[in-house]
Scaffold this active site. Structure first.
Site, short mmCIF file in Angstrom:
data_model
loop_
_atom_site.label_atom_id
_atom_site.label_comp_id
_atom_site.label_asym_id
_atom_site.label_seq_id
_atom_site.Cartn_x
_atom_site.Cartn_y
_atom_site.Cartn_z
CB ILE A 588 -0.99 0.04 1.19
CG1 ILE A 588 -0.24 -0.12 2.51
CG2 ILE A 588 -2.04 -1.04 1.03
CD1 ILE A 588 -1.13 0.07 3.72
N GLY A 589 2.16 1.11 0.03
CA GLY A 589 3.00 2.30 -0.01
C GLY A 589 4.45 1.92 0.13
N GLY A 591 8.45 3.73 1.36
CA GLY A 591 9.13 4.90 1.89
C GLY A 591 10.55 4.59 2.26
N GLY A 594 11.15 1.34 3.90
CA GLY A 594 10.90 0.13 3.15
C GLY A 594 9.48 0.20 2.59
CB VAL A 596 3.47 0.34 3.86
CG1 VAL A 596 2.38 0.08 4.87
CG2 VAL A 596 4.41 1.41 4.36
CG ASP A 654 -8.59 1.94 16.93
OD1 ASP A 654 -8.70 2.57 18.00
OD2 ASP A 654 -8.89 0.74 16.79
#
Ligand SMILES: *[C@@H]1O[C@H](CO)[C@@H](O)[C@H](O)[C@H]1NC(C)=O
Ligand SMILES: *[C@@H]1O[C@H](CO)[C@@H](O)[C@H](O)[C@H]1NC(C)=O
Ligand SMILES: *[C@@H]1O[C@H](CO)[C@@H](O)[C@H](O)[C@H]1NC(C)=O
Ligand SMILES: *[C@@H]1O[C@H](CO)[C@@H](O)[C@H](O)[C@H]1NC(C)=O
Length: 738
Positions: A588-589, A591, A594, A596, A654
């Site tokens: 999902i991403g 950076g 590393g 995600v 959360d």
């Protein structure tokens, strides 16, 4: 009387005055710029024996009145703009030996009346728009030596009566819609692709072209019985069965093409010798056996295609005797052994495709001598060693594929000499190391550059930004770091091209901004432990979606301790399973930490939240102030990552002490249980999935628009909780009242 005005750049219409020359026996107006209709009045020239009107711009119909030209033995009107049907009245020209109407737009069926022309030696109707089937009356033209019907829309079968044409030397039926089988009652025609009598009768056959139809059944085994066959072209059909027997030893053969759609079986080592062979296209069949040295006797061979078969054994070095060879395409077979360095003496070779075989050993450095090479594909073999720097001498290379081998060493700087590289440079899936040469930037015509799945280090050379033609650059799965170059490509780049590296940054969705890197680096190294400390080269932040853990918040000491001793390896296995071995679909991403991944863990081995630790007296004591500060920083960094480095930003919604996991070294991991209940695909809330990244209302305020501030607020609560050692319940009641 003869009028020969051929190639005179005449233009305008055919002058009617010419029709007064009634004694004219030969009129040649071919290859001028004449346009307009052919005057019916030409039918008055009844002495004409030859009429040549080819190569003009004549339009309209073939005049019916030509039926009067009964002395005509040659009628050529090819390469014009004629339309409409072929007039049946031509069947009256009973002295006609040569009828050439190809390259027009003539339509409708072949008139049966034409088969009245029993003297015809040549009937050429190619490249028109003729429809219907080939009339079985074709058998009434026994003198025919040339029958050209290719590139029309003829359908139905090849008639049995064709076997009557025993003098045929050229048969062109290619690019039609002919089929292999027909009902027996359809006029005495043979069911099956080629008449049984066909081959045995065709002792004069030189050139047969049946390509691009839907013919099926077996190829005629006797096709070369006359020993004169030069061209055997049947590609793009559905022929099956064995390679024709007579063809195996057909010494007259110059061109053979049986590929593309057929499924011909046979042992290639039993073929030849073909001393006159110029081009062989045998690809995509079921040919087996080895490539014998016999092929080396085809000294005029320019093209050899046997790709996608089941050929085994070595590539004989004797292929290097084929000095005229321009194309050698033997990919997708089972060839083994070394690539013969002798191939390098093939100075005319411009296409060499050895891909998808089992070739081993090194890439011969002698390949650098092949100065005319334009396409080189040796991908998907078992080649090892380095990429020879000499390859950089192949200055005409347009496409170079070395991917999926075991090549090691660096990418030689000489690669930058190949300025003609245009289609692709693919060295992916090898074991290449070291920095990428800045000289790559010289390849300004290159469209696709795939460097992925190697061990390249350092940064992406800025020179790559000036490769103006580049539209795909895949550097994923390397050890690259540093900023992306700037340039057109990098504005529209796909994040997938840069995944799985050491630390690439840049202004690209999914990559961290480079400006964020120094900020991170000035903190201590601990922040890099934010990701799960699992034994792969990159740290990985995982958004855990474990619903079971929530229920374990009240777990007893034993459970907590089991988590405390939590074995990173076990967790790693869980995560590997949950992400299907880090399948890209869970990404999902990406950076500076590393990549995600989003994963749903099945069991729940990773148990040990900040909450449980704080509640456990013994463990809480171990959690000294230094450690608590570290946890606070870790959580802050995690939130920073989710908000600032992920694109679109991930809003956790959360962040509670339940959702912060600690390991034995008090490294904090932010996990995500709350969202799990929403993300579960089987739940009724599935439609809210898209909202996870920004639109789902926060826990404390379901009605309002979610922003990153919700997480920041949660973070504040966490900090209080870490300091106080317990959840600030009074604060909660205050908030819910507000
Ligand atoms: C066929 O040829 C004969 C002369 O040989 C002629 O009388 C007859 O009209 C022709 N048939 C057609 C359909 O043109
Ligand atoms: C074959 O040609 C002969 C004349 O040479 C003719 O009588 C016969 O009808 C033809 N057969 C077919 C099947 O066309
Ligand atoms: C090879 O090609 C040349 C030139 O086209 C020709 O003269 C020669 O006869 C050919 N050799 C063979 C064995 O066909
Ligand atoms: C680059 O090569 C790898 C395999 O070596 C392949 O999976 C990937 O799709 C290629 N990238 C592009 C953009 O074609």
């Amino acid at each position: 009387m003869f009028v020969d005005l051929t190639y005179n750049s005449l233009c305008g219409e055919i002058p009617l005055a010419i029709t007064s020359l009634v004694v004219l026996s030969y009129l040649d107006l071919g290859f001028n710029g004449l346009h307009g209709n052919i005057p019916q009045e030409l039918g008055k020239l009844t002495s004409l024996q030859g009429l040549e009107l080819s190569g003009n711009l004549l339009s309209g119909h073939v005049p019916k009145h030509f039926a009067n030209l009964t002395r005509l033995n040659t009628l050529h009107i090819f390469s014009n703009n004629l339309s409409g049907p072929i007039p049946p009245s031509l069947g009256n020209l009973n002295k006609l030996m040569d009828l050439e109407l190809s390259e027009n737009r003539l339509s409708a069926g072949i008139p049966v009346a034409l088969f009245n022309l029993t003297e015809l030696k040549r009937l050429s109707l190619e490249q028109n728009e003729l429809t219907g089937s080939i009339p079985h009356e074709i058998g009434l033209l026994p003198n025919l030596s040339t029958l050209g019907l290719s590139t029309n829309q003829l359908s139905g079968p090849i008639p049995l009566s064709l076997g009557n044409l025993t003098l045929l030397s050229y048969l062109g039926l290619d690019f039609n819609q002919l089929v292999g089988s027909i009902p027996a009652e359809a006029g005495g025609l043979l069911s099956g692709p080629l008449p049984r009598e066909f081959a045995s009768n065709f002792a004069h056959l030189i050139d047969i072209n049946l390509a691009n139809n839907s013919l099926s059944g077996e190829l005629p085994s006797d096709v070369c019985r006359g020993g004169k066959l030069e061209k055997f072209i049947v590609f793009m059909n559905m022929f099956t069965g064995p390679y024709p027997t007579s063809l195996k030893t057909c010494r007259s053969l110059k061109y053979i093409s049986i590929g593309g759609g057929n499924q011909i079986t046979g042992d290639v080592s039993s073929l030849g010798p073909y001393p006159r062979l110029v081009a062989a296209e045998l690809g995509a069949n079921n040919l087996s056996g080895c490539l014998s040295k016999t092929w080396a006797s085809s000294i005029n061979l320019t093209a050899f295609y046997v790709e996608i078969n089941m050929i085994t054994g070595n590539l004989p070095p004797e292929f290097s005797n084929l000095k005229k060879l321009e194309e050698l395409v033997i990919n997708a077979n089972n060839l083994i052994g070394k690539i013969p360095l002798e191939l390098s003496s093939l100075v005319n070779l411009y296409r060499l495709d050895l891909s998808q075989n089992q070739f081993s050993g090194h890439i011969p450095l002698e390949f650098g001598q092949m100065e005319n090479l334009q396409y080189l594909d040796i991908s998907a073999n078992k080649l090892s060693g380095s990429i020879p720097k000499e390859l950089g001498n192949c200055l005409k290379l347009i496409s170079l594929a070395l991917n999926h081998n075991n090549l090691s060493g660096d990418l030689p700087v000489t690669i930058g000499n190949m300025r003609s590289l245009q289609i692709m440079l693919d060295v992916s899936s090898n074991k290449l190391t070291a920095r990428l040469p800045a000289e790559l930037g010289n390849l300004v015509l290159l469209v696709l550059l795939n460097l992925s799945h190697n061990h390249f280090t350092g940064s992406i050379p800025t020179s790559i930004g000036s490769m103006d033609s580049l539209s795909t650059l895949d550097v994923s799965y390397n050890n690259l770091e540093g900023p992306l170059p700037t340039g057109r490509l990098f504005r529209n780049a796909s994040i997938r091209w840069f995944l799985h590296n050491k630390g690439l940054c840049g202004n690209l969705s999914g990559l961290p901004l480079c400006s964020s890197i120094p900020i991170i680096e000035h903190h201590n190294a601990r922040i890099y432990n934010l990701g799960l400390a699992i034994s792969i080269p990159v740290c990985i932040v995982i958004i855990f979606l474990i619903s079971v853990i929530k229920n374990s918040a009240t777990a007893g000491t034993r459970d907590v301790l089991s988590v405390w001793n939590f074995d990173g390896k076990l967790a790693f296995e869980d995560i590997t399973a949950a992400t299907e071995n880090f399948n890209d679909k869970y990404i999902i991403g990406s950076g500076s930490y590393g990549i995600v991944y989003k994963a749903q863990l099945q069991g729940g081995r990773l148990r040990g939240s900040l909450c449980t630790v704080l509640k456990n007296e013994e463990l809480a004591k171990e959690l000294d102030w230094q450690k608590r500060v570290t946890i606070t920083t870790d959580v802050a960094q995690a939130i920073y990552y989710l908000h600032q480095e992920c694109n679109p930003p991930i809003i956790h919604r959360d962040i509670t002490s339940n959702n912060i996991l600690l390991d034995a070294d008090f490294k904090a991991y932010v996990s995500d249980f709350g969202i799990a209940s929403i993300l579960k695909p089987d739940s009724s809330n599935w439609s809210e999935l898209a909202g996870t990244y920004g639109y789902i209302a926060p826990e404390l305020s379901y009605a309002s628009v979610v922003t990153t501030k919700c997480d920041v607020y949660n973070f504040g609560v966490i900090v209080l909780e870490i300091m106080m050692g317990m959840y600030p319940t009074e604060l909660q009641s205050l908030v819910s009242m507000g």
